[in-house]
Design a protein around this motif. Sequence first.
Motif, PDB file in Angstrom:
ATOM      1  N   GLU A  14       0.697  11.010   6.277  1.00  0.00           N
ATOM      2  CA  GLU A  14       0.136  12.067   5.244  1.00  0.00           C
ATOM      3  C   GLU A  14       0.790  11.974   3.706  1.00  0.00           C
ATOM      4  OE1 GLU A  14       1.393  15.614   7.268  1.00  0.00           O
ATOM      5  OE2 GLU A  14      -0.248  15.131   8.992  1.00  0.00           O
ATOM      6  N   SER A  15       1.987  11.503   3.788  1.00  0.00           N
ATOM      7  CA  SER A  15       2.336  11.421   2.236  1.00  0.00           C
ATOM      8  C   SER A  15       1.970  10.396   1.796  1.00  0.00           C
ATOM      9  CB  SER A  15       3.956  11.126   2.295  1.00  0.00           C
ATOM     10  OG  SER A  15       4.282   9.919   2.943  1.00  0.00           O
ATOM     11  N   LEU A  16       1.039   9.738   2.019  1.00  0.00           N
ATOM     12  CA  LEU A  16       0.439   8.314   1.652  1.00  0.00           C
ATOM     13  C   LEU A  16      -0.812   8.624   0.924  1.00  0.00           C
ATOM     14  CD1 LEU A  16       1.370   5.365   3.909  1.00  0.00           C
ATOM     15  CD2 LEU A  16       2.596   6.157   1.510  1.00  0.00           C
ATOM     16  N   TYR A  17      -1.519   9.627   1.481  1.00  0.00           N
ATOM     17  CA  TYR A  17      -3.015   9.995   1.047  1.00  0.00           C
ATOM     18  C   TYR A  17      -3.291  10.399  -0.311  1.00  0.00           C
ATOM     19  CZ  TYR A  17      -4.864   8.697   5.735  1.00  0.00           C
ATOM     20  OH  TYR A  17      -5.096   8.086   6.730  1.00  0.00           O
ATOM     21  N   PRO A  18      -2.319  10.979  -0.718  1.00  0.00           N
ATOM     22  CA  PRO A  18      -2.670  11.479  -2.106  1.00  0.00           C
ATOM     23  C   PRO A  18      -2.999  10.225  -3.165  1.00  0.00           C
ATOM     24  CG  PRO A  18      -0.640  12.771  -1.333  1.00  0.00           C
ATOM     25  CD  PRO A  18      -0.982  11.907  -0.509  1.00  0.00           C
ATOM     26  N   ILE A  19      -2.403   9.011  -2.715  1.00  0.00           N
ATOM     27  CA  ILE A  19      -2.595   7.838  -3.411  1.00  0.00           C
ATOM     28  C   ILE A  19      -4.228   7.720  -3.617  1.00  0.00           C
ATOM     29  CG2 ILE A  19      -2.786   5.351  -3.212  1.00  0.00           C
ATOM     30  CD1 ILE A  19       0.178   5.650  -1.945  1.00  0.00           C
ATOM     31  N   LEU A  20      -4.734   8.207  -2.675  1.00  0.00           N
ATOM     32  CA  LEU A  20      -6.484   7.962  -2.818  1.00  0.00           C
ATOM     33  C   LEU A  20      -7.214   8.725  -3.593  1.00  0.00           C
ATOM     34  CD1 LEU A  20      -7.204   6.730   0.879  1.00  0.00           C
ATOM     35  CD2 LEU A  20      -6.688   5.213  -1.207  1.00  0.00           C
ATOM     36  N   MET A  35     -10.231   0.286  -3.655  1.00  0.00           N
ATOM     37  CA  MET A  35     -10.074  -0.798  -2.712  1.00  0.00           C
ATOM     38  C   MET A  35      -8.673  -1.333  -2.515  1.00  0.00           C
ATOM     39  SD  MET A  35     -13.031  -0.517  -1.410  1.00  0.00           S
ATOM     40  CE  MET A  35     -12.833  -1.752  -0.033  1.00  0.00           C
ATOM     41  N   GLN A  36      -8.098  -1.383  -3.559  1.00  0.00           N
ATOM     42  CA  GLN A  36      -6.631  -2.076  -3.741  1.00  0.00           C
ATOM     43  C   GLN A  36      -5.772  -0.898  -3.287  1.00  0.00           C
ATOM     44  OE1 GLN A  36      -6.330  -3.314  -7.862  1.00  0.00           O
ATOM     45  NE2 GLN A  36      -6.867  -5.438  -7.286  1.00  0.00           N
ATOM     46  N   LEU A  41      -2.718   1.256   1.174  1.00  0.00           N
ATOM     47  CA  LEU A  41      -2.312   2.283   2.229  1.00  0.00           C
ATOM     48  C   LEU A  41      -2.546   1.678   3.626  1.00  0.00           C
ATOM     49  CD1 LEU A  41      -2.031   5.294   3.015  1.00  0.00           C
ATOM     50  CD2 LEU A  41      -4.574   5.648   2.759  1.00  0.00           C
ATOM     51  N   HIS A  42      -3.364   0.956   3.896  1.00  0.00           N
ATOM     52  CA  HIS A  42      -3.537   0.476   5.342  1.00  0.00           C
ATOM     53  C   HIS A  42      -2.312  -0.521   5.650  1.00  0.00           C
ATOM     54  CE1 HIS A  42      -5.639  -1.076   8.773  1.00  0.00           C
ATOM     55  NE2 HIS A  42      -5.490  -2.514   8.257  1.00  0.00           N
ATOM     56  N   THR A  43      -2.011  -1.421   4.606  1.00  0.00           N
ATOM     57  CA  THR A  43      -0.655  -2.197   4.979  1.00  0.00           C
ATOM     58  C   THR A  43       0.729  -1.566   5.219  1.00  0.00           C
ATOM     59  OG1 THR A  43      -1.718  -3.805   3.545  1.00  0.00           O
ATOM     60  CG2 THR A  43       0.579  -3.939   3.963  1.00  0.00           C
ATOM     61  N   SER A  48       4.248   0.717   9.260  1.00  0.00           N
ATOM     62  CA  SER A  48       4.802   1.934  10.128  1.00  0.00           C
ATOM     63  C   SER A  48       4.541   1.912  11.664  1.00  0.00           C
ATOM     64  CB  SER A  48       4.307   3.256   9.453  1.00  0.00           C
ATOM     65  OG  SER A  48       4.724   3.556   8.173  1.00  0.00           O
ATOM     66  N   TRP A  49       3.413   1.427  11.785  1.00  0.00           N
ATOM     67  CA  TRP A  49       3.069   1.530  13.439  1.00  0.00           C
ATOM     68  C   TRP A  49       3.863   0.224  13.969  1.00  0.00           C
ATOM     69  CZ3 TRP A  49       1.168   4.630  16.711  1.00  0.00           C
ATOM     70  CH2 TRP A  49       0.438   5.613  16.193  1.00  0.00           C
TER      71      TRP A  49
END
Length: 107
Positions: A14-20, A35-36, A41-43, A48-49
Motif C-alpha cells: 500500500e505504501s508503494l502505490y502512490p508512486i504510480l 512502465m519503469q 514496484l513489481h520488483t 517483499s514476498w
Amino acid sequence: KMWSLENSLDRKTESLYPILKMEPAKSTNDWLEIMQRQEALHTQELMSWKTAVEAASKMLQETEKSIVGVANSFNSDTNSQIIKNLLKIEADTYKKAVLEHVINKEL
C-alpha cells in the motif's frame, strides 16, 4: 507470526502505490516512465514476498524441529522409565498411607 507476515506485506504494498499516481501519460517518455515505475514496484513486491516466504519457511522448519524433538522423546525406554517412576511414587504413597493408618489405629 505467519499471519503477521501477510499483514506486513499488505502495508508495504500500500505504501508503494502512490508512486504510480501521477499525471496521465501524454508522450512516449511518460509511458516509459510509468512502465519503469511499475517495474520498480513489481520488483519491490517480489522482494517483499521472497522475504516473507523465506521467513515462513524458517518458522515451519523450526516448528518441524520442535515437533520431531517431542516425537523422539516418546520412545519405549523413556516411557517405561516414566511408568516405573510413577509406579514407585504410587507404591511409596500407598505404603505411607497404610503406615499412617496403622499408626493412627494403634494410638
